[in-house]
Design a protein around this motif. Structure first.
Motif: not given
Length: 236
Positions: A91-113
């Motif tokens: 299950e861990l392998r599926d989460i890390v390697l084959f599932s979509s990752w999630v944003p670290r800091d969606l609002t902050g990163d967009i504002a910074a960019l």
């Protein structure tokens, strides 16, 4: 080169080549914690630290270097015992390697960019992927080519499309060419010393190491930033 001289050198560029995995997104910590069940010491914070600290997972090499070994070392470094990881490994392998990752800091990163774009007007995402990078960042609301919910970028450059994967420096040369630029006019920001910093430098691109815990031992060899927000502030 002094810090001010380095900043002037970055400001003189025109293209930002931005990593995705490990910088804009990370493995879903809630799913990893749930997969391990009860009796472990893993938290979202410990997973984040394990992903970036050199003494743990190993200089931010990440998936693609030795996938199963990466998953095992990553979760153990976050506080799980080897036995706990083995029990939930598939299950861990599926989460890390084959599932979509999630944003670290969606609002902050967009504002910074959007602030970074003032100095580096062409932003392209350059990532190792199996062909779904552009759809993933659009679906997560991080970025897209053209108008949309996330940050508008010039391109999303997927290694599967190019046929070249990091740490091959050619991916950065090809990315610069696709944007009508040259490597000496580009800056790369990424979390992996091997895949981003060293490979970008070998291509003639100025590297900036995303190092959120100030953990990289090479303090003088390249520029470090703890976040995109800090990079944007520094550029100002």
């Amino acid at each position: 080169m002094s810090l001010v001289e380095t900043r002037d050198a970055v400001r003189a560029k025109e293209v930002l080549l931005l990593d995705v995995g490990g910088l804009l997104v990370r493995p879903d910590p809630a799913r990893i914690v749930a997969a391990l069940g009860a009796g472990h010491a893993v938290t979202a914070d410990s997973l984040d630290r394990a992903l970036y600290c050199h003494g743990k997972v190993g200089a931010g090499l990440g998936p693609g270097d030795d996938d199963d070994d990466f998953v095992f070392r990553f979760v153990v470094a976050a506080g799980a015992t080897p036995e706990q990881v083995r029990a939930a490994f598939q299950e861990l392998r599926d989460i890390v390697l084959f599932s979509s990752w999630v944003p670290r800091d969606l609002t902050g990163d967009i504002a910074a960019l959007r602030l970074i774009e003032v100095h580096l007007p062409h932003i392209a995402l350059v990532t190792n992927s199996e062909g779904g990078a552009e759809e993933m960042v659009r679906r997560l609301g991080i970025a897209q080519v053209g108008p949309g919910e996330g940050m508008e970028v010039t391109a999303v450059i997927d290694s599967a499309t190019l046929g070249v994967h990091k740490p091959d420096p050619e991916i950065f040369r090809l990315a610069a060419g696709l944007l009508g630029s040259t490597p000496d006019r580009c800056v790369c920001v990424g979390d992996s010393v091997r895949n981003d910093v060293d490979a970008a430098r070998a291509a003639g691109v100025l590297p900036v190491h995303f190092d959120p815990y100030d953990d990289c031992p090479d303090r003088d060899g390249h520029l470090h930033v703890p976040s995109l927000a800090a990079f944007a502030t520094w550029l100002q």
